[in-house]
Design a protein around this motif. Structure first.
Motif, PDB file in Angstrom:
ATOM      1  N   ASN A  93       0.870  -1.177   0.000  1.00  0.00           N
ATOM      2  CA  ASN A  93       0.000   0.000   0.000  1.00  0.00           C
ATOM      3  C   ASN A  93       0.906   1.226   0.000  1.00  0.00           C
ATOM      4  OD1 ASN A  93       0.761   0.581   2.719  1.00  0.00           O
ATOM      5  ND2 ASN A  93      -0.931  -0.667   3.502  1.00  0.00           N
ATOM      6  N   HIS A  94       0.335   2.422   0.117  1.00  0.00           N
ATOM      7  CA  HIS A  94       1.164   3.626  -0.051  1.00  0.00           C
ATOM      8  C   HIS A  94       2.241   3.747   1.024  1.00  0.00           C
ATOM      9  CE1 HIS A  94      -1.930   4.859   2.776  1.00  0.00           C
ATOM     10  NE2 HIS A  94      -1.287   5.969   3.051  1.00  0.00           N
ATOM     11  N   GLU A  95       1.904   3.380   2.255  1.00  0.00           N
ATOM     12  CA  GLU A  95       2.903   3.474   3.320  1.00  0.00           C
ATOM     13  C   GLU A  95       3.979   2.401   3.178  1.00  0.00           C
ATOM     14  OE1 GLU A  95       0.165   5.321   6.886  1.00  0.00           O
ATOM     15  OE2 GLU A  95       0.086   3.184   6.481  1.00  0.00           O
ATOM     16  N   GLU A  96       3.550   1.165   2.945  1.00  0.00           N
ATOM     17  CA  GLU A  96       4.508   0.075   2.812  1.00  0.00           C
ATOM     18  C   GLU A  96       5.467   0.325   1.655  1.00  0.00           C
ATOM     19  OE1 GLU A  96       4.890  -3.253   4.575  1.00  0.00           O
ATOM     20  OE2 GLU A  96       4.325  -1.621   5.893  1.00  0.00           O
ATOM     21  N   ASN A  97       4.899   0.739   0.528  1.00  0.00           N
ATOM     22  CA  ASN A  97       5.721   0.967  -0.660  1.00  0.00           C
ATOM     23  C   ASN A  97       6.767   2.049  -0.420  1.00  0.00           C
ATOM     24  OD1 ASN A  97       5.968   2.937  -3.207  1.00  0.00           O
ATOM     25  ND2 ASN A  97       5.844   0.835  -3.954  1.00  0.00           N
ATOM     26  N   SER A  98       6.350   3.156   0.170  1.00  0.00           N
ATOM     27  CA  SER A  98       7.262   4.296   0.323  1.00  0.00           C
ATOM     28  C   SER A  98       8.285   4.102   1.435  1.00  0.00           C
ATOM     29  CB  SER A  98       6.453   5.576   0.594  1.00  0.00           C
ATOM     30  OG  SER A  98       5.659   5.913  -0.519  1.00  0.00           O
ATOM     31  N   TRP A  99       7.851   3.507   2.545  1.00  0.00           N
ATOM     32  CA  TRP A  99       8.745   3.445   3.714  1.00  0.00           C
ATOM     33  C   TRP A  99       9.451   2.105   3.878  1.00  0.00           C
ATOM     34  CZ3 TRP A  99       8.756   8.153   3.509  1.00  0.00           C
ATOM     35  CH2 TRP A  99       7.644   8.972   3.637  1.00  0.00           C
ATOM     36  N   TYR A 101      -2.428  -1.841  -5.246  1.00  0.00           N
ATOM     37  CA  TYR A 101      -1.852  -0.512  -5.046  1.00  0.00           C
ATOM     38  C   TYR A 101      -1.270  -0.009  -6.365  1.00  0.00           C
ATOM     39  CZ  TYR A 101       1.331   3.151  -3.527  1.00  0.00           C
ATOM     40  OH  TYR A 101       1.980   4.349  -3.402  1.00  0.00           O
ATOM     41  N   THR A 102      -1.254   1.294  -6.529  1.00  0.00           N
ATOM     42  CA  THR A 102      -0.778   1.937  -7.753  1.00  0.00           C
ATOM     43  C   THR A 102       0.521   1.323  -8.273  1.00  0.00           C
ATOM     44  OG1 THR A 102      -1.748   4.024  -7.050  1.00  0.00           O
ATOM     45  CG2 THR A 102      -0.071   4.140  -8.769  1.00  0.00           C
ATOM     46  N   GLY A 103       0.489   0.857  -9.510  1.00  0.00           N
ATOM     47  CA  GLY A 103       1.697   0.354 -10.160  1.00  0.00           C
ATOM     48  C   GLY A 103       1.921  -1.130 -10.025  1.00  0.00           C
ATOM     49  N   GLN A 104       1.222  -1.795  -9.102  1.00  0.00           N
ATOM     50  CA  GLN A 104       1.430  -3.233  -8.953  1.00  0.00           C
ATOM     51  C   GLN A 104       1.043  -3.989 -10.213  1.00  0.00           C
ATOM     52  OE1 GLN A 104      -0.587  -3.899  -4.915  1.00  0.00           O
ATOM     53  NE2 GLN A 104       1.313  -5.056  -4.688  1.00  0.00           N
ATOM     54  N   LEU A 115       7.423   4.669  -4.625  1.00  0.00           N
ATOM     55  CA  LEU A 115       6.814   5.919  -5.072  1.00  0.00           C
ATOM     56  C   LEU A 115       6.969   7.000  -4.007  1.00  0.00           C
ATOM     57  CD1 LEU A 115       3.501   4.524  -6.629  1.00  0.00           C
ATOM     58  CD2 LEU A 115       5.493   5.390  -7.852  1.00  0.00           C
ATOM     59  N   LYS A 116       7.123   8.229  -4.458  1.00  0.00           N
ATOM     60  CA  LYS A 116       7.216   9.349  -3.528  1.00  0.00           C
ATOM     61  C   LYS A 116       5.888   9.486  -2.787  1.00  0.00           C
ATOM     62  CE  LYS A 116      10.436  11.697  -6.639  1.00  0.00           C
ATOM     63  NZ  LYS A 116      10.634  12.848  -7.554  1.00  0.00           N
ATOM     64  N   PHE A 117       5.958   9.812  -1.524  1.00  0.00           N
ATOM     65  CA  PHE A 117       4.770   9.743  -0.672  1.00  0.00           C
ATOM     66  C   PHE A 117       3.841  10.948  -0.825  1.00  0.00           C
ATOM     67  CE2 PHE A 117       2.525   9.331   3.471  1.00  0.00           C
ATOM     68  CZ  PHE A 117       2.100   8.019   3.315  1.00  0.00           C
ATOM     69  N   SER A 162       4.600   9.906 -11.348  1.00  0.00           N
ATOM     70  CA  SER A 162       3.941   9.148 -12.409  1.00  0.00           C
ATOM     71  C   SER A 162       4.572   7.777 -12.593  1.00  0.00           C
ATOM     72  CB  SER A 162       3.992   9.924 -13.726  1.00  0.00           C
ATOM     73  OG  SER A 162       3.332  11.165 -13.590  1.00  0.00           O
ATOM     74  N   ILE A 163       3.770   6.846 -13.100  1.00  0.00           N
ATOM     75  CA  ILE A 163       4.247   5.486 -13.317  1.00  0.00           C
ATOM     76  C   ILE A 163       4.134   5.118 -14.790  1.00  0.00           C
ATOM     77  CG2 ILE A 163       3.593   4.771 -10.983  1.00  0.00           C
ATOM     78  CD1 ILE A 163       1.154   3.393 -12.240  1.00  0.00           C
TER      79      ILE A 163
END
Length: 241
Positions: A81-87, A116-119, A127-129, A134-135
């Motif tokens: 998800n957004h947090e997992e991906n970024s951090w 999640y975006t891009g998967q 991805l930047k948080f 863009s992907i």
């Protein structure tokens, strides 16, 4: 107390689907939240991929959910998800070669899967948080993979995963530390997941008889009770009947 006041008021206005970025069991009661984040299963999957936990820990989680949560509770399953991906990194950083096996699991276990975006485009960078990032949208292996899993989840009643969830039956194997096997059933439909959730080759037997179709390859699979199987690391089947 806020949600007990607010959610009924909101539901008076229109039908709502309430998702909480939490897994608090009491927030599922009294027609409050519909679905919670599957944080616990996500962290267990990450730890299995790292070799810190095993299938036994997923079994413990399934037992905990059945014991501690109301029957109508269900979760959003995800590998990222957004947090997992970024951090913490992409699913490829955290799960390595187990990405497909765990993704297939999020679609077949009780609950609702998240993309999640891009998967779907097999994006292998963080991805930047808080900034536009863009992907590329090049369709490859994972796009077709998600499409096929989505079709199964949407069209096969055995994978109903919300408040009227289909049955979940753990299938005991001779190697339950490495092999996760379960079936989902609803009336005439049945889906079986069998996966080697480890970095090692696994030998095991199953108490299953019958002729199945490997959903992702369309190959016929004939199983006999007590038959020995050899699965490579992260090998899995989704069988339909």
């Amino acid at each position: 107390s806020f949600w007990e006041f607010a959610i009924p008021k909101l539901r008076e206005t229109k039908p709502l689907f309430m998702l909480m970025e939490s897994n608090k069991e009491y927030l599922f009661k009294n027609n409050l939240f519909d679905m919670g984040y599957g944080w616990e299963s996500h962290h267990v999957m990450n730890d299995i991929a790292k070799g810190k936990k095993s299938v036994a820990d997923l079994d413990s989680l399934f037992a905990k959910i059945k014991k501690e949560y109301p029957s109508e509770a269900y979760f959003m399953n995800f590998t990222s998800n957004h947090e997992e991906n970024s951090w913490n990194g992409t699913e490829y950083e955290r799960m390595g070669d187990g990405v497909e096996a765990f993704t297939a699991l999020t679609y077949t276990m009780p609950g609702m899967p998240l993309i999640y975006t891009g998967q779907e485009y097999e994006l292998k960078r963080r991805l930047k948080f808080f900034e536009k990032d863009s992907i590329p949208k090049t369709k490859g292996k994972m796009f077709a993979f998600y499409e096929k899993l989505g079709a199964l989840k949407n069209n096969n009643k055995a994978l109903n995963g919300a408040k009227n969830a289909a049955d979940f039956n753990r299938i005991k194997t001779s190697n339950d530390k490495m092999i996760l096997a379960f079936s989902r059933e609803n009336k005439k439909d049945k889906v079986t997941y069998i996966g080697n959730l480890s970095k090692q080759n696994a030998e095991f037997t199953l108490p299953l008889d019958g002729t199945f179709t490997n959903y992702l390859t369309n190959e016929k699979v004939i199983l006999k009770k007590g038959q020995k199987h050899q699965f490579k690391p992260w090998e899995y089947w989704i069988l339909v009947q």
